[in-house]
Design a protein around this motif. Structure first.
Motif, mmCIF file in Angstrom:
data_model
loop_
_atom_site.group_PDB
_atom_site.id
_atom_site.type_symbol
_atom_site.label_atom_id
_atom_site.label_comp_id
_atom_site.label_asym_id
_atom_site.label_seq_id
_atom_site.Cartn_x
_atom_site.Cartn_y
_atom_site.Cartn_z
ATOM 1 N N ILE A 1 -5.500 0.037 8.270
ATOM 2 C CA ILE A 1 -4.915 1.570 8.386
ATOM 3 C C ILE A 1 -5.536 2.202 7.007
ATOM 4 N N THR B 1 -3.355 5.650 5.031
ATOM 5 C CA THR B 1 -2.582 6.599 4.962
ATOM 6 C C THR B 1 -2.834 7.232 3.931
ATOM 7 N N SER C 1 -0.607 10.421 0.773
ATOM 8 C CA SER C 1 0.040 10.719 0.515
ATOM 9 C C SER C 1 -0.574 12.078 -0.882
ATOM 10 N N LYS D 1 6.306 9.368 1.073
ATOM 11 C CA LYS D 1 6.418 10.082 2.489
ATOM 12 C C LYS D 1 4.698 9.449 2.460
ATOM 13 N N GLU D 2 4.209 8.331 2.821
ATOM 14 C CA GLU D 2 3.003 8.447 3.583
ATOM 15 C C GLU D 2 2.677 8.467 4.735
ATOM 16 N N PHE D 3 1.060 9.354 5.487
ATOM 17 C CA PHE D 3 1.315 9.549 7.088
ATOM 18 C C PHE D 3 0.531 9.063 7.419
ATOM 19 N N GLU D 4 -0.299 8.661 8.372
ATOM 20 C CA GLU D 4 -1.211 7.702 9.045
ATOM 21 C C GLU D 4 -2.587 8.078 9.350
ATOM 22 N N SER E 1 -5.645 9.374 11.600
ATOM 23 C CA SER E 1 -6.587 8.786 12.575
ATOM 24 C C SER E 1 -8.730 8.639 12.593
ATOM 25 N N LEU F 1 -7.298 12.868 8.116
ATOM 26 C CA LEU F 1 -6.678 13.187 7.169
ATOM 27 C C LEU F 1 -7.660 14.124 6.216
ATOM 28 N N ARG G 1 -4.788 -0.234 3.917
ATOM 29 C CA ARG G 1 -3.795 -1.820 3.941
ATOM 30 C C ARG G 1 -4.057 -2.473 5.520
ATOM 31 N N LYS H 1 -3.652 -3.979 8.721
ATOM 32 C CA LYS H 1 -3.010 -3.523 9.581
ATOM 33 C C LYS H 1 -1.582 -4.677 10.254
ATOM 34 N N SER I 1 0.063 -5.503 6.358
ATOM 35 C CA SER I 1 0.355 -4.047 5.091
ATOM 36 C C SER I 1 -0.065 -4.188 3.656
#
Length: 586
Positions: free
Chosen positions: A225, A227, A229, A264-267, A269, A274, A308, A310, A313
């Motif tokens: 995945i 992510t 920040s 905060k981390e945002f995924e 897709s 991004l 990371r 899946k 992590s």
């Protein structure tokens, strides 16, 4: 009787008049010729000036001509761009931006030449006669040099693309890209383009179509995945740009791992998702007007893209894209107020700390010797990028072409040149520092302090000692080599660091006092209601008086403590004011 001959003086006088007349006529003719040539030169100069303006390079015609003559003589110097088979741990490249409209309006001529891999600065000088003009040429060699015709894609291909491939290899590598330079030199523009290309290439390398060909054995979209920040460091404070600019704490556990708590981390897709997250954060970055730029970036902006696993992590790779605050000398920030002054000191200190940390990484010192990452929050947060064996770094130094920025440009190039030097002095360990034996440390998170313990090596001392023997303009910090000035400047930087910590402590304590006072006020209301409320007949006045006294004592204590912290903070402000006057020479 012999006749007297005419006086000789009369014949000489007549001949003399003829010669004088001829000389006068010759002088008049020469004067007319000089006037004609001068007029022709003026006309040629006016035509050349119009031509230069039409070409977008206005400025002093004489200096422009000297620069062009030098370029004509060195037209065969640039080498072709070739990517090295063995990628270095650190890559330094320089990018020159085109002449801006603002520079054209003030007739600022182009004084920088990029002939890969060498960058030249042509400083305009005038001899002591006040008339004769000449150029002082300064040259610096780097891994890559990009002129104004180069695109951001060219810069990305040679400086960053191999780091993205390294990131997607899935080995847990730490890759970092820094954009550094004078405010207004094109850092943010360059980094914006790199953001877009990084987003595309990460998902491209992990896709099924291209992954097996280019990224064999690495991360894939099936098992990884992505992510992101985004946060900034402004005035010693860390703020999350993706979470309403909330303040973050830098924590460290017993194993020395540094964590930005609350970030905060945002995924993401896909590449578009991004990039949209990055653009949202970019709009919230702190900017202020300075002498050099109306919208100068006054914070270090750090975009971290993390890969990371899946299922577990586990970290498989991390890329930090760092758009550094605009570098300026003290004369360009001009102490309009304390905030601008202290933020400039914080920026300069962090840039100097960054230089020493990268130099330690490039010299192989990152794993066995002391790296002064604690000298600033920027280097503290990026600690693993300097101490990890799997660290790779690229720095893109951006420069302005204008002659009025020549001093800034030389400072930028000198900074980048010093980073690439491999001669890093060993750091002496002070007596009394533990060198062996079993030490037990509780594995708990603790807030990092930029003031190391007495027994530890003082990182700020390391930074200032590194400037000894270097050029006085190095790092935009020292204005002379005088030992007294150096000590005062070091003390000023310590005071600014303490000022940021005192401010943070005062604000936090003030907030806690307000919250506790609110709770006490609520309790007072209940206490009073228990005595005066209608229908209350039986009440204990002694209990009321005792509890009210306890509440008032607590309020008095809180106010006294707040006043004490305020007094300490004011003393720091006064000390900063006095030291800033000494350092700036007021």
């Amino acid at each position: 009787m012999r006749r007297d001959s005419p006086p000789k003086s009369r014949r000489i006088s007549t001949g003399g008049k003829d010669q004088t007349r001829l000389r006068i006529e010759r002088m008049e003719a020469e004067r007319e010729e000089r006037r004609r040539l001068m007029q022709e030169r003026k006309e040629d100069r006016a035509k050349e000036e119009k031509r230069l303006i039409a070409e977008g390079n206005p400025g002093d015609v004489d200096f422009t001509g000297l620069v062009q003559k030098w370029r004509d003589n060195h037209s065969n110097d640039p080498r072709p761009y070739e990517s090295k088979k063995e990628k270095p741990r650190i890559c330094i490249c320089v990018r020159k931006r085109p002449v801006s409209d603002k520079e054209r309006k003030r007739k600022d001529h182009d004084a920088v030449t990029c002939l890969h891999p060498v960058v030249w600065v042509h400083s305009a000088k005038v001899k002591v006669d006040g008339i004769t003009k000449y150029l002082d040429h300064s040259s610096f060699g780097f891994d890559f040099g990009f002129d104004e015709t180069s695109t951001t894609e060219d810069v990305y291909r040679h400086s960053t693309m191999h780091l993205v491939e390294f990131l997607c290899g899935g080995t847990g590598g730490r890759a970092t890209v820094f954009a550094y330079g004078q405010t207004g030199s094109g850092k943010t523009h360059t980094m914006g383009g790199i953001h877009s290309m990084v987003a595309d290439d990460i998902f491209l390398l992990m896709s099924k179509e291209h992954g097996p060909k280019v990224n064999e054995g690495g991360c894939t979209l099936h098992d990884t995945i992505v992510t992101m920040s985004y946060f900034e460091i402004y005035g010693g404070r860390v703020q999350d740009l993706m979470n309403k600019r909330s303040r973050l704490k830098v924590l460290e556990d017993g194993n020395g791992e540094v964590v930005v708590s609350g970030l905060k981390e945002f995924e993401a897709s896909n590449p578009a998702h991004l990039l949209s997250l990055i653009e949202i954060a970019n709009k919230k970055r702190t900017t202020h007007a300075t002498e050099a730029n109306d919208t100068s970036s006054r914070s270090h902006a750090i975009c971290q893209i993390v890969l990371r696993d899946k299922e577990t992590s586990k970290l498989r790779g991390k890329l930090s894209l760092v758009d550094l605050a605009g570098s300026e000398r003290g004369s360009d920030t001009k102490s309009h107020n304390r905030q601008r002054r202290t933020e400039s000191s914080e920026i300069n200190t962090s840039l100097l700390a960054l230089k020493e940390c990268i130099r330690a990484l490039d010299s192989g010192r990152g794993t066995s010797k002391h790296v002064p990452y604690r000298a600033s929050k920027l280097t503290l947060i990026l600690k693993d990028c300097f101490t990890s064996n799997l660290a790779r770094t690229a720095m893109i130094a951006t420069v302005s072409p204008g002659a009025s920025s020549a001093d800034h440009t030389i400072n930028t190039l000198r900074y980048a040149d010093r980073i690439k030097e491999n001669k890093v002095e060993e750091t002496p360990i002070r007596k009394g520092r533990p060198t062996g034996g079993k030490i037990t440390i509780k594995n708990e998170m603790k807030e990092c302090s930029l003031s190391p313990p007495v027994k530890e090596v003082d990182d700020l001392d390391i930074l200032h000692n590194s400037l000894k023997g270097q050029n006085s303009e190095e790092g935009m910090l020292y204005t002379s080599n005088d030992e007294r000035n150096a000590k005062e400047l070091a003390q000023f930087h310590r005071t600014v660091q303490s000022l940021f910590e005192e401010e943070e402590n005062l604000l936090n304590f003030h907030m806690s006092v307000i919250q506790e006072n609110a709770e006490l006020l609520t309790e007072e209301g209940k206490l009073l209601q228990g005595v005066q409320c209608d229908g209350v007949i039986d009440y204990d006045i002694d209990t009321y008086a005792s509890r009210l006294g306890t509440i008032l004592d607590r309020k008095t204590y809180l106010i006294a403590m707040l006043k004490e912290k305020l007094g300490s903070f004011r003393a720091q402000l006064q000390q900063e004011e006095e030291l800033s006057k000494k350092v700036s020479g007021y």
